[in-house]
Write a protein that holds these residues in place. Structure first.
Motif, PDB file in Angstrom:
ATOM      1  N   LEU A  61      64.677  73.431  45.695  1.00 18.77           N
ATOM      2  CA  LEU A  61      64.448  72.021  46.006  1.00 18.77           C
ATOM      3  C   LEU A  61      62.958  71.740  46.086  1.00 18.77           C
ATOM      4  O   LEU A  61      62.531  70.597  46.052  1.00 18.77           O
ATOM      5  CB  LEU A  61      65.110  71.649  47.342  1.00 18.77           C
ATOM      6  CG  LEU A  61      66.621  71.896  47.468  1.00 18.77           C
ATOM      7  CD1 LEU A  61      67.119  71.476  48.838  1.00 18.77           C
ATOM      8  CD2 LEU A  61      67.375  71.166  46.372  1.00 18.77           C
ATOM      9  N   ASP A  82      64.491  69.180  36.566  1.00 20.69           N
ATOM     10  CA  ASP A  82      65.816  68.903  36.016  1.00 20.69           C
ATOM     11  C   ASP A  82      66.547  70.195  35.661  1.00 20.69           C
ATOM     12  O   ASP A  82      67.756  70.315  35.872  1.00 20.69           O
ATOM     13  CB  ASP A  82      65.712  68.001  34.783  1.00 20.69           C
ATOM     14  CG  ASP A  82      65.588  66.546  35.185  1.00 20.69           C
ATOM     15  OD1 ASP A  82      65.752  66.271  36.401  1.00 20.69           O
ATOM     16  OD2 ASP A  82      65.328  65.713  34.311  1.00 20.69           O
ATOM     17  N   ALA A  85      67.849  71.573  38.737  1.00 23.77           N
ATOM     18  CA  ALA A  85      69.045  70.846  39.173  1.00 23.77           C
ATOM     19  C   ALA A  85      70.269  71.333  38.406  1.00 23.77           C
ATOM     20  O   ALA A  85      71.320  71.583  38.996  1.00 23.77           O
ATOM     21  CB  ALA A  85      68.849  69.343  38.963  1.00 23.77           C
ATOM     22  N   VAL A  86      70.097  71.509  37.095  1.00 23.42           N
ATOM     23  CA  VAL A  86      71.225  71.966  36.276  1.00 23.42           C
ATOM     24  C   VAL A  86      71.645  73.365  36.706  1.00 23.42           C
ATOM     25  O   VAL A  86      72.833  73.690  36.759  1.00 23.42           O
ATOM     26  CB  VAL A  86      70.839  71.930  34.774  1.00 23.42           C
ATOM     27  CG1 VAL A  86      71.907  72.601  33.931  1.00 23.42           C
ATOM     28  CG2 VAL A  86      70.625  70.494  34.328  1.00 23.42           C
ATOM     29  N   ARG A  88      71.414  74.593  39.710  1.00 20.04           N
ATOM     30  CA  ARG A  88      72.123  74.498  40.992  1.00 20.04           C
ATOM     31  C   ARG A  88      73.557  74.021  40.816  1.00 20.04           C
ATOM     32  O   ARG A  88      74.445  74.428  41.548  1.00 20.04           O
ATOM     33  CB  ARG A  88      71.405  73.491  41.909  1.00 20.04           C
ATOM     34  CG  ARG A  88      70.208  74.021  42.644  1.00 20.04           C
ATOM     35  CD  ARG A  88      69.818  73.094  43.779  1.00 20.04           C
ATOM     36  NE  ARG A  88      69.454  71.759  43.341  1.00 20.04           N
ATOM     37  CZ  ARG A  88      68.238  71.409  42.941  1.00 20.04           C
ATOM     38  NH1 ARG A  88      67.268  72.293  42.914  1.00 20.04           N
ATOM     39  NH2 ARG A  88      68.001  70.170  42.583  1.00 20.04           N
ATOM     40  N   ALA A  89      73.732  73.122  39.829  1.00 19.44           N
ATOM     41  CA  ALA A  89      75.020  72.445  39.701  1.00 19.44           C
ATOM     42  C   ALA A  89      76.167  73.444  39.641  1.00 19.44           C
ATOM     43  O   ALA A  89      76.239  74.279  38.737  1.00 19.44           O
ATOM     44  CB  ALA A  89      75.024  71.565  38.453  1.00 19.44           C
TER      45      ALA A  89
ATOM     46  N   LEU B 291      72.797  68.467  44.623  1.00 17.27           N
ATOM     47  CA  LEU B 291      74.063  68.994  44.110  1.00 17.27           C
ATOM     48  C   LEU B 291      74.010  69.263  42.616  1.00 17.27           C
ATOM     49  O   LEU B 291      75.018  69.592  42.011  1.00 17.27           O
ATOM     50  CB  LEU B 291      75.204  68.018  44.414  1.00 17.27           C
ATOM     51  CG  LEU B 291      75.517  67.802  45.897  1.00 17.27           C
ATOM     52  CD1 LEU B 291      76.604  66.772  46.076  1.00 17.27           C
ATOM     53  CD2 LEU B 291      75.915  69.119  46.548  1.00 17.27           C
ATOM     54  N   GLY B 292      72.850  69.080  42.033  1.00 20.11           N
ATOM     55  CA  GLY B 292      72.686  69.504  40.654  1.00 20.11           C
ATOM     56  C   GLY B 292      72.679  68.401  39.617  1.00 20.11           C
ATOM     57  O   GLY B 292      72.823  68.686  38.429  1.00 20.11           O
ATOM     58  N   PRO B 294      70.833  66.161  37.193  1.00 17.92           N
ATOM     59  CA  PRO B 294      69.478  66.023  36.651  1.00 17.92           C
ATOM     60  C   PRO B 294      69.039  64.559  36.635  1.00 17.92           C
ATOM     61  O   PRO B 294      69.878  63.652  36.683  1.00 17.92           O
ATOM     62  CB  PRO B 294      69.598  66.582  35.237  1.00 17.92           C
ATOM     63  CG  PRO B 294      71.040  66.528  34.898  1.00 17.92           C
ATOM     64  CD  PRO B 294      71.807  66.547  36.174  1.00 17.92           C
ATOM     65  N   PRO B 375      64.810  66.190  45.672  1.00 12.11           N
ATOM     66  CA  PRO B 375      66.037  66.714  46.285  1.00 12.11           C
ATOM     67  C   PRO B 375      65.775  67.268  47.681  1.00 12.11           C
ATOM     68  O   PRO B 375      66.661  67.288  48.525  1.00 12.11           O
ATOM     69  CB  PRO B 375      66.469  67.821  45.316  1.00 12.11           C
ATOM     70  CG  PRO B 375      65.277  68.133  44.483  1.00 12.11           C
ATOM     71  CD  PRO B 375      64.445  66.902  44.444  1.00 12.11           C
TER      72      PRO B 375
END
Lengths: 228, 828
Positions: A61, A82, A85-86, A88-89, B291-292, B294, B375
């Motif tokens: 984060l 990004d 983030a992907v 983590r998803a 939570l992911g 983008p 985030p």
């Protein structure tokens, strides 16, 4: 590859400075840490010791001032926001001190959200199962404001496990709850972890809570020290 | 999951969760108001245009001093338009004495718009009429009187004899020149040749009247413009009548302006509501990133959600707007005493476009910024959110507003002036608000308790405070501005034709009759506008330059230059004249000089200091122009384009003219006058007056009704402005309440804070409104504006009270909640 086969998160020589007008603070100072798959690790420390900062860095984060962070087999500093983030998803779950449920979504919809974001198959069934697993099927259509603190945290736990993550980060998960409710939450958290074999990084200042973990480390002056 | 589907689901959930109510309300009302105003304006403009059409008896008229080429009539027929030819000429009929008449020969279809009216006999009631059948004519009462004829008698016109079948009482287009005081005769077009009056040398006016569906008329107009030659002029319903044109133009401009003001007010409401939405979505965005999700997915979701929401809200707004205007039309139809034509669908399309553009322009930039929420904020709530540079937000809003106003104004000049006014107003409001925040800041330290909190709230987030004051101020500004201009506009229209406006003109009063006529009026208690000398004169030179009508490119200028002027002389200017340049003469002995009406001066290129030479009674008279005047032509007072100082003209032979108001029931006075002074010509303009009055009333009612929508938008904006700060206030007050502050004290402090904000916004808005109203009245509407201090007071106090009351009522439920419920999230 520096990470061992079993590790899901790793920090190498991790440093975090905060600088600003009149502020020059070293929160983490050349810290090393490895979280192995399925392991439950407690990070203890006084308020302001940098526990949440460490959690944020491990989960991708935030960015470190120097050092490396690896998560689920990927080196994070090579990824942009990004891409992180992907990463983590669906692989990373969170349980926050203040629950972080979206007030406009029902309990069920809050659990459904990460599944929808990752485009999971059978998202609705999985969300319903997760809600049932935390014993809140009867309250699935309730909004967060209609739930008690303990119930809200159960929803948050259901949301965290719904995607079957490899690792779950929990930041003072009982910090806002009374002792009895907190106890119930801890039991649920660890039960699910056992069922799913998820690695858990638990940040707390509560020794009793930390006692449930396989390993305990104390964060002090920016370094981690093992506790018994 | 497809972003669209996710957007739809999130939209649905947000709506259910109440997040979008405020924005939805603002948007629905924006579109509803725009659509209702658009539809209304569309229908009212159609009524007004139709009224204008009645005044030219058609939608469009082509006019020439020579026969019009047949292709104009043929083309009208091909395009499915109605058309009728009218030929008008002056001729002399022989009776007891020779009498000049205006002979109108018309096709049977005449008039295409408006009605022709007649009486069968002098005592019969008035009735509708059509063009008389060949061999017969309609003549007006004055002609019959001066010729000593009655209905049924024969009238000799040129080489033909025609039976008089009725008394002509109304031609819709007679009012085209109310000062053409010549008796009138109407005949069938086919009879004209039999009179032998039309030849190559005769001075006739040939007109082709055209009417039909608006789009077909517009297409025909475009075609005709291409084919016009310098001898043919084209008159449209909207610019048919000089006297009425100004009233119509003002009405149309005001309707458009009202609609723009609604847009402005509602735009501000949308901006505030979007800001509110953004503040509410920060946590959700942080969590979703955690939570992911983008950034590009969030961007997609946010944009698609906004678009979907905008579309749905705009459609609902269209429906509400449509229903609203239907209800109001039902009311209006009775007042208007006219059936409203169905509106076009264009305002609906425009409404949706306006809704989406406003939402995009005001709401998209801050919403896009949401995708950049870090985030980490989910973990550490104290982390700030990336804020869009203020310049980007303001720039996007300003660009949106500029585009919408320029597009909707329809008139670039009006749009630009309005933008300038709005820009100045907003800058003044923003500067004023910033200045106040600057004043408040030093007070924060010295204030105590709740006052300190309230003041700190203002000073701590100056951008938000300025935004709130701006939102509130813009709404107030628009409302005050409209109130000011609307009241003044309607008042000035009514004042321009009050009861008692002259409805009769008396011409041809001989100098020796003046005293006797005045004595008669005094005897029966009739007030006149004064008896003015009048004599004909042809303008032959401006300075040393001979006047050549054909040298003017403009047809109106050519027409004016070629006709004889009615000249007058006076010691003082008429009461409705205003000297706009130079000076009026001071006494009877003042040197010979002229005062010229500004409009004609402009058309003919006459400037202050120019020497004008007139040919009067067989000799030339020259004098300099020492003043230019504006004249209220729609006052129906006796007015002249050119007035001379007495020393120049009082020795010339002149007749006298006056206008007077004859109340209903005193018409017998006309007979008395005619018997006592047979040479005096009495012209009744009551029918023209009632037409003008009807038009003014319709315009005023339309304006007042449409104003109601702007008022509604203003109220929504006010609530949106207060709502924008509700969350922060709720949290603050919950803490204070938990710390033991009694509700009553909190309520008082809140009311005081909100009232103070309202007062400030009101003060700034009133000042700006007065300034802009003054500018608009002078530059756009050409009206006098009274700066009334009562409006300052009402604006300021009204704003303070309304903001205080509405805001306190909105926040009160939050205050009466048990603090634990507000603080629940943190005390578990």
């Amino acid at each position: 590859m520096i990470m061992s086969e079993q590790s899901v998160a790793r920090a190498i020589d991790l440093t975090k400075h905060i600088t600003g007008p009149g502020i020059d603070l070293t929160i983490l100072n050349g810290l090393d840490l490895e979280v192995r798959a399925g392991e439950a690790l407690a990070i203890l420390g006084a308020s302001g010791s940098g526990k949440s900062t460490l959690l944020g860095l491990l989960a991708g984060l935030d960015r470190p001032s120097s050092g490396e962070v690896w998560l689920c087999g990927q080196r994070l500093d090579a990824l942009d926001e990004d891409e992180r983030a992907v990463l983590r998803a669906g692989r990373v779950g969170f349980v926050f001190q203040n629950f972080q449920l979206l007030p406009t979504l029902t309990a069920y919809e809050n659990v459904l959200l990460p599944l929808e974001l990752t485009g999971s198959a059978a998202a609705e069934e999985r969300a319903a199962e997760a809600i049932e697993r935390v014993g809140l099927s009867a309250r699935a259509r309730h909004y967060p404001r209609q739930l008690s603190g303990g119930e809200q945290q159960r929803v948050a736990i259901a949301r965290a496990y719904a995607t079957s993550p490899q690792i779950l980060f929990a930041d003072e998960p009982t910090g806002n709850l009374d002792q009895a409710t907190g106890q119930g939450i801890i039991e649920l958290l660890f039960e699910l972890r056992r069922e799913q074999g998820t690695a858990l990084v638990l940040v707390t200042h509560d020794f009793e809570l930390a006692a449930h973990c396989d390993r305990r480390l104390r964060l002090n002056n920016g370094h981690l020290e093992p506790l018994g | 999951m497809r972003p669209w589907l996710l957007s739809l689901r999130l939209l649905q959930r947000d709506w259910r969760g109440g997040e979008l109510y405020l924005l939805g309300a603002a948007l629905v009302l924006t579109v509803a108001a725009t659509v209702a105003v658009g539809l209304f304006a569309d229908r009212i403009e159609q009524v007004l245009r139709r009224q204008g059409s009645e005044l030219i008896a058609a939608d469009l008229v082509l006019e020439s001093s020579r026969p019009l080429p047949a292709r104009f009539a043929t083309e009208a027929r091909v395009r499915g338009l109605e058309s009728a030819e009218v030929i008008e000429l002056r001729t002399v009929v022989m009776g007891e004495r020779p009498q000049l008449v205006i002979l109108k020969a018309a096709d049977p279809g005449y008039p295409l718009r408006g009605t022709l009216r007649m009486r069968r006999t002098a005592d019969a009631p008035e009735q509708g009429a059509s063009v008389p059948s060949p061999g017969t004519v309609l003549a007006d009462a004055y002609l019959l009187r001066v010729l000593g004829l009655e209905v049924g008698a024969a009238l000799e016109l040129g080489e033909g004899r025609f039976g008089i079948v009725g008394i002509l009482t109304q031609e819709p287009d007679e009012g085209r020149n109310p000062f053409a005081f010549v008796p009138r005769v109407l005949m069938h077009r086919a009879d004209l040749d039999a009179t032998g009056l039309v030849g190559p040398a005769s001075r006739a006016s040939y007109r082709l009247l055209v009417a039909g569906e608006p789009h077909a008329v517009a297409a025909y107009r475009a075609w005709a413009r291409e084919s016009l030659n310098p001898n043919i002029s084209l008159t449209e319903a909207s610019n048919a009548q000089n006297e009425l044109n100004s009233a119509f133009e003002r009405a149309a401009r005001f309707l458009r302006l009202t609609s723009l003001a609604t847009l402005l007010v509602a735009g501000a409401a949308i901006a505030l509501a979007c800001q509110h939405l953004v503040n509410h979505q920060i946590e959700a965005m942080a969590l979703m990133r955690c939570l992911g999700a983008p950034r590009h997915l969030l961007l997609w979701v946010l944009t698609a959600r906004l678009l979907l929401f905008g579309l749905i809200a705009s459609l609902i707004g269209c429906l509400v707007g449509w229903l609203g205007q239907m209800g109001l039309s039902a009311l209006l139809a009775e007042w208007l005493k006219a059936e409203l034509p169905s509106p076009s669908l264009k305002p609906l399309v425009i409404g949706i476009a306006v809704g989406l553009i406003a939402l995009g322009g005001f709401g998209l930039p801050p919403l896009i910024q949401l995708a950049r929420v870090p985030p980490l904020r989910a973990l550490r709530g104290e982390i700030g959110t990336p804020r869009l540079p203020a310049a980007v937000s303001i720039g996007a809003a300003a660009l949106t507003l500029t585009l919408l106003i320029l597009w909707q104004a329809g008139d670039r000049g009006l749009g630009l002036r309005l933008l300038a006014g709005v820009g100045l107003g907003i800058s003044a409001l923003a500067l004023g608000a910033l200045a106040l925040i600057g004043l408040v800041r030093p007070l924060v330290g010295s204030a105590r308790g709740i006052w300190r909190l309230g003041l700190a709230n203002l000073a701590r987030r100056p951008a938000l405070t300025v935004l709130q004051i701006l939102g509130l101020g813009i709404g107030l500004l628009a409302l005050l501005l409209l109130t000011l201009v609307r009241l003044d506009l309607i008042e000035s229209w009514r004042m321009s034709l009050p009861e008692g406006t002259p409805n009769h003109f008396l011409l041809n009063i001989q100098p020796h009759e003046v005293e006797a006529v005045q004595a008669l009026f005094q005897e029966i208690g009739i007030q006149t506008s004064g008896i003015h000398p009048m004599l004909g004169g042809r303008l032959i030179r401006i300075n040393d330059r001979p006047l050549v009508p054909s040298a003017y490119p403009d047809t109106r200028a050519r027409h004016l230059a070629s006709r004889e002027f009615n000249l007058s002389y006076a010691l003082t200017p008429q009461s409705d004249n205003r000297i706009i340049a130079g000076h009026w003469w001071t006494d009877e002995q003042a040197l010979p000089q002229f005062s010229v009406e500004q409009g004609i001066a402009e058309i003919l290129g006459i400037r202050l200091g120019d020497t004008l030479s007139f040919w009067v009674s067989g000799h030339e008279l020259s004098a300099p122009v020492t003043s230019l005047r504006s004249v209220r032509w729609d006052s129906f007072n006796v007015n002249f384009f050119v007035v001379a100082s007495p020393s120049l003209l009082q020795e010339e032979a002149a007749t006298f003219i006056t206008s007077l108001y004859l109340p209903k029931g005193q018409e017998a006075l006309v007979d008395t006058l005619v018997q006592r002074f047979p040479g005096i010509l009495v012209i009744d303009v009551e029918s023209i007056l009632s037409q003008v009055r009807g038009l003014i009333e319709r315009g005023a009612q339309a304006v007042e009704l449409i104003f109601g929508f702007t008022l509604a938008a203003g109220l929504v904006l006010m609530v949106a402005g207060i709502q924008a700060s509700l969350e922060r206030r709720r949290a603050d007050y919950a803490v204070l309440h938990a710390l033991g502050a009694p509700q009553r004290r909190l309520l008082t402090a809140l009311a005081v804070e909100l009232t103070a904000t309202g007062l400030l916004a009101g003060l700034l808005a009133s000042g700006s409104a007065q300034a802009i109203a003054w500018f608009l009245a002078h530059a756009v509407f050409e009206l006098k504006l009274r700066l009334d201090p009562a409006w300052w007071l009402m604006g300021v106090l009204g704003s303070g009270l309304a903001t205080g009351l509405i805001g306190t009522l909105a926040v009160y439920p939050a205050l009466v909640q048990p603090p634990a419920r507000r603080l629940g999230a943190t005390v578990g």
